[in-house]
Design a protein around this motif. Sequence first.
Motif, PDB file in Angstrom:
ATOM      1  N   ARG A 325      43.704  45.467  53.593  1.00 39.16           N
ATOM      2  CA  ARG A 325      44.227  46.716  52.922  1.00 39.16           C
ATOM      3  C   ARG A 325      45.317  46.909  52.429  1.00 39.16           C
ATOM      4  NH1 ARG A 325      40.280  51.953  50.981  1.00 39.16           N
ATOM      5  NH2 ARG A 325      41.749  51.173  49.330  1.00 39.16           N
ATOM      6  N   ALA A 326      45.874  46.952  53.738  1.00 39.44           N
ATOM      7  CA  ALA A 326      47.628  47.278  54.161  1.00 39.44           C
ATOM      8  C   ALA A 326      48.052  46.252  53.413  1.00 39.44           C
ATOM      9  CB  ALA A 326      48.176  47.477  55.447  1.00 39.44           C
ATOM     10  N   ARG A 327      48.171  44.946  53.166  1.00 39.72           N
ATOM     11  CA  ARG A 327      48.145  43.492  52.156  1.00 39.72           C
ATOM     12  C   ARG A 327      48.533  44.163  50.103  1.00 39.72           C
ATOM     13  NH1 ARG A 327      49.072  39.329  55.998  1.00 39.72           N
ATOM     14  NH2 ARG A 327      48.544  40.008  57.776  1.00 39.72           N
ATOM     15  N   PRO A 328      50.324  43.934  50.725  1.00 42.55           N
ATOM     16  CA  PRO A 328      49.928  43.808  49.038  1.00 42.55           C
ATOM     17  C   PRO A 328      49.551  42.488  48.673  1.00 42.55           C
ATOM     18  CG  PRO A 328      52.013  44.959  49.767  1.00 42.55           C
ATOM     19  CD  PRO A 328      51.652  43.846  50.761  1.00 42.55           C
ATOM     20  N   SER A 329      49.185  41.121  48.142  1.00 43.94           N
ATOM     21  CA  SER A 329      49.339  40.403  48.465  1.00 43.94           C
ATOM     22  C   SER A 329      47.398  40.276  48.177  1.00 43.94           C
ATOM     23  CB  SER A 329      49.217  39.298  48.855  1.00 43.94           C
ATOM     24  OG  SER A 329      48.850  39.560  50.254  1.00 43.94           O
ATOM     25  N   MET A 330      46.872  41.158  49.188  1.00 44.96           N
ATOM     26  CA  MET A 330      45.521  41.430  48.923  1.00 44.96           C
ATOM     27  C   MET A 330      44.786  41.807  47.218  1.00 44.96           C
ATOM     28  SD  MET A 330      44.300  38.829  51.085  1.00 44.96           S
ATOM     29  CE  MET A 330      42.893  39.222  51.056  1.00 44.96           C
ATOM     30  N   THR A 331      45.645  42.453  47.537  1.00 45.63           N
ATOM     31  CA  THR A 331      45.289  43.716  46.295  1.00 45.63           C
ATOM     32  C   THR A 331      45.575  43.429  45.279  1.00 45.63           C
ATOM     33  OG1 THR A 331      45.954  45.966  48.207  1.00 45.63           O
ATOM     34  CG2 THR A 331      45.535  46.345  45.864  1.00 45.63           C
ATOM     35  N   ALA A 332      46.675  42.115  44.922  1.00 39.39           N
ATOM     36  CA  ALA A 332      47.392  41.904  44.213  1.00 39.39           C
ATOM     37  C   ALA A 332      46.315  40.930  43.864  1.00 39.39           C
ATOM     38  CB  ALA A 332      48.052  41.357  43.892  1.00 39.39           C
ATOM     39  N   LEU A 333      45.775  39.978  44.850  1.00 37.02           N
ATOM     40  CA  LEU A 333      44.516  38.599  44.248  1.00 37.02           C
ATOM     41  C   LEU A 333      43.561  39.448  43.764  1.00 37.02           C
ATOM     42  CD1 LEU A 333      43.489  35.836  46.764  1.00 37.02           C
ATOM     43  CD2 LEU A 333      41.770  37.847  45.743  1.00 37.02           C
ATOM     44  N   LEU A 334      42.614  40.608  44.207  1.00 35.19           N
ATOM     45  CA  LEU A 334      41.552  41.050  43.895  1.00 35.19           C
ATOM     46  C   LEU A 334      41.778  41.471  42.330  1.00 35.19           C
ATOM     47  CD1 LEU A 334      39.283  42.402  44.674  1.00 35.19           C
ATOM     48  CD2 LEU A 334      39.976  44.473  45.436  1.00 35.19           C
ATOM     49  N   ALA A 335      42.910  42.147  42.027  1.00 36.88           N
ATOM     50  CA  ALA A 335      42.939  43.105  40.813  1.00 36.88           C
ATOM     51  C   ALA A 335      43.272  41.163  39.633  1.00 36.88           C
ATOM     52  CB  ALA A 335      44.577  43.016  40.675  1.00 36.88           C
ATOM     53  N   GLY A 336      44.425  40.212  40.121  1.00 38.54           N
ATOM     54  CA  GLY A 336      43.843  38.866  39.565  1.00 38.54           C
ATOM     55  C   GLY A 336      41.705  38.732  39.002  1.00 38.54           C
ATOM     56  N   VAL A 337      41.268  39.407  39.727  1.00 38.94           N
ATOM     57  CA  VAL A 337      39.980  37.602  40.528  1.00 38.94           C
ATOM     58  C   VAL A 337      38.828  39.336  39.223  1.00 38.94           C
ATOM     59  CG1 VAL A 337      37.689  37.961  41.481  1.00 38.94           C
ATOM     60  CG2 VAL A 337      40.267  36.847  42.304  1.00 38.94           C
ATOM     61  N   ASN A 338      38.641  40.363  39.662  1.00 44.66           N
ATOM     62  CA  ASN A 338      37.981  41.320  38.710  1.00 44.66           C
ATOM     63  C   ASN A 338      38.667  41.465  36.959  1.00 44.66           C
ATOM     64  OD1 ASN A 338      37.267  42.423  40.754  1.00 44.66           O
ATOM     65  ND2 ASN A 338      38.621  44.650  41.550  1.00 44.66           N
ATOM     66  N   ALA A 339      39.756  40.932  36.942  1.00 43.78           N
ATOM     67  CA  ALA A 339      40.272  40.322  35.497  1.00 43.78           C
ATOM     68  C   ALA A 339      39.709  39.407  34.949  1.00 43.78           C
ATOM     69  CB  ALA A 339      41.666  40.316  35.056  1.00 43.78           C
ATOM     70  N   ALA A 340      39.512  38.091  35.278  1.00 45.36           N
ATOM     71  CA  ALA A 340      39.031  36.801  35.310  1.00 45.36           C
ATOM     72  C   ALA A 340      37.616  37.677  35.063  1.00 45.36           C
ATOM     73  CB  ALA A 340      39.187  35.865  36.473  1.00 45.36           C
ATOM     74  N   VAL A 341      36.885  38.667  36.141  1.00 43.83           N
ATOM     75  CA  VAL A 341      34.975  39.097  36.214  1.00 43.83           C
ATOM     76  C   VAL A 341      34.916  39.361  34.952  1.00 43.83           C
ATOM     77  CG1 VAL A 341      34.059  40.332  37.055  1.00 43.83           C
ATOM     78  CG2 VAL A 341      35.010  38.831  38.575  1.00 43.83           C
ATOM     79  N   VAL A 342      36.266  40.518  33.943  1.00 42.15           N
ATOM     80  CA  VAL A 342      35.783  40.856  33.255  1.00 42.15           C
ATOM     81  C   VAL A 342      35.426  39.775  31.902  1.00 42.15           C
ATOM     82  CG1 VAL A 342      36.460  42.353  30.810  1.00 42.15           C
ATOM     83  CG2 VAL A 342      37.289  43.375  33.305  1.00 42.15           C
ATOM     84  N   GLY A 343      36.656  38.793  32.078  1.00 47.56           N
ATOM     85  CA  GLY A 343      35.947  37.430  31.090  1.00 47.56           C
ATOM     86  C   GLY A 343      35.056  36.584  31.667  1.00 47.56           C
ATOM     87  N   LEU A 344      35.078  36.235  32.367  1.00 51.46           N
ATOM     88  CA  LEU A 344      33.485  35.499  33.031  1.00 51.46           C
ATOM     89  C   LEU A 344      32.226  36.228  31.932  1.00 51.46           C
ATOM     90  CD1 LEU A 344      32.198  33.701  34.355  1.00 51.46           C
ATOM     91  CD2 LEU A 344      31.584  35.515  35.906  1.00 51.46           C
ATOM     92  N   LEU A 345      32.220  37.399  32.266  1.00 48.45           N
ATOM     93  CA  LEU A 345      30.845  39.336  31.843  1.00 48.45           C
ATOM     94  C   LEU A 345      30.871  38.849  30.084  1.00 48.45           C
ATOM     95  CD1 LEU A 345      28.508  40.551  32.676  1.00 48.45           C
ATOM     96  CD2 LEU A 345      29.971  42.327  32.786  1.00 48.45           C
ATOM     97  N   ALA A 346      32.202  38.642  29.518  1.00 43.37           N
ATOM     98  CA  ALA A 346      32.294  38.673  28.154  1.00 43.37           C
ATOM     99  C   ALA A 346      31.734  37.396  27.740  1.00 43.37           C
ATOM    100  CB  ALA A 346      33.880  39.639  27.740  1.00 43.37           C
ATOM    101  N   THR A 347      32.115  36.090  27.815  1.00 44.67           N
ATOM    102  CA  THR A 347      31.671  35.166  27.713  1.00 44.67           C
ATOM    103  C   THR A 347      30.458  35.624  28.094  1.00 44.67           C
ATOM    104  OG1 THR A 347      33.165  34.128  28.669  1.00 44.67           O
ATOM    105  CG2 THR A 347      31.329  33.305  27.858  1.00 44.67           C
ATOM    106  N   ALA A 348      29.351  35.930  28.931  1.00 42.41           N
ATOM    107  CA  ALA A 348      28.196  35.772  28.977  1.00 42.41           C
ATOM    108  C   ALA A 348      27.186  36.720  28.280  1.00 42.41           C
ATOM    109  CB  ALA A 348      28.166  36.248  30.183  1.00 42.41           C
ATOM    110  N   LEU A 349      27.736  37.673  27.602  1.00 42.33           N
ATOM    111  CA  LEU A 349      27.678  38.429  26.399  1.00 42.33           C
ATOM    112  C   LEU A 349      27.157  37.792  25.663  1.00 42.33           C
ATOM    113  CD1 LEU A 349      26.538  41.442  24.779  1.00 42.33           C
ATOM    114  CD2 LEU A 349      29.431  41.837  24.507  1.00 42.33           C
ATOM    115  N   TYR A 350      28.513  36.735  24.699  1.00 46.92           N
ATOM    116  CA  TYR A 350      28.174  36.117  23.593  1.00 46.92           C
ATOM    117  C   TYR A 350      26.723  34.406  24.266  1.00 46.92           C
ATOM    118  CZ  TYR A 350      28.603  32.184  20.262  1.00 46.92           C
ATOM    119  OH  TYR A 350      28.103  31.683  19.213  1.00 46.92           O
TER     120      TYR A 350
END
Length: 410
Positions: A325-350
């Motif tokens: 958790r002390a690594r900024p790179s890990m936090t940034a990576l997770l932010a990108g993954v979570n944003a991609a997950v929003v797109g994944l779920l939005a596509t499933a909604l359709y």
Amino acid sequence: MGSVAEVLAEFLKLGLTCFGGSIAHLGYFRREFVTRRGWLDDETFTELVGLCQFLPGPASSQVGFSIGLLRAGWLGGLAAWCGFTLPSVMLLIGFAAITPSLGGPVGGGFIHGLKLVAVAVVAQAVWDMARRLCADQRRAAIALTAIAVLSILTTVYAQLIVVSIGAVLGLALCRSTTTSNTARVSQDTHEFGVSRTASAIALILFSALLFGLPLLTSLHAGPAVKVVEAFYRSGALVFGGGHVVLPLLQQQTVAAGLVSSNDFLAGYGAAQAVPGPLFAFAAFLGWMMVQAPNHWTGALLATVSIFLPGLLLVLAALPYWRALRARPSMTALLAGVNAAVVGLLATALYSPVWTSTVLSKPDFAVAACGFFLMIRWRFPPFAIVVLSALAGIAGPPCIRASAPGETRRA
């Protein structure tokens, strides 16, 4: 240290009463185990929540497993998982058993009402996750990129590719939107009884199953291995909450011809009406899969397989979480993954949720009412299930679904 029986009793009670999804479950856990019983302090609980939200898998089940591990050792962790999961699993198996008999106007309307619940619930999940995980233009752009990629790709690995793209874009774009400040941990991770050796074994087992099961499947292994592989992969790749498992399970079951689309969406709607983790939906699918060894075996294999990767990752990460958790790179990576997950779920909604369910204006009206009742009036999912099921039964014949397992044309 407490007793295994104590842990089982407390989590069984929560498994019977915890409605409202993963975030609500965490609220129940904090009230019960931090405020009322003092099994752990607030800072340790906060750290556990942060760990489990960082990792793939069902966050509430992972937190519950960790609390049981802290309270009563390895058997305590197993007791916590069993107590919290078993009620919803048995309820969904019961629904799966009666689903084939739900024919005729009333049964068809009931099933269609449950499918409309899925539309409202997934729409609410997309809305809430987009506001929380795409709060700036960069993360919103990652979500839109994910939607665009998914509209082109047809491979079974599309979800994995999108998550990987999100991770790369997060590292490139999201460093300035995240911070590395974390809550202070008042207890060391060795108090959970997880040594570095056990951590390494858990990580090796997780990786061996993730990459070895597809190999066994390609060698024409039996149906039991196929069930385990399908649900293990889904559980291993879920970031962002229980609802995100929907597109992964749809790809592994409906797209593979193992479960009909009608049954899938009806079961997903029913899963909103039961307490406990949404991942228990796997028990319904395991019962319904046409290639499962038999109903009970399929449900058991599916349930254990979808939860196992998340629990293995918790064990692997506990001794190292503070450093990660002390690594900024890990936090940034997770932010990108979570944003991609929003797109994944939005596509499933359709697709498959919208395209196979909203077939008329009355359908749209019922789904829209359920959506706004949840986001504006904060109706619980159970109430939406009841209202939508009644609307499906009472609605005109044009909005009633075919019997489970049949294909309906618009």
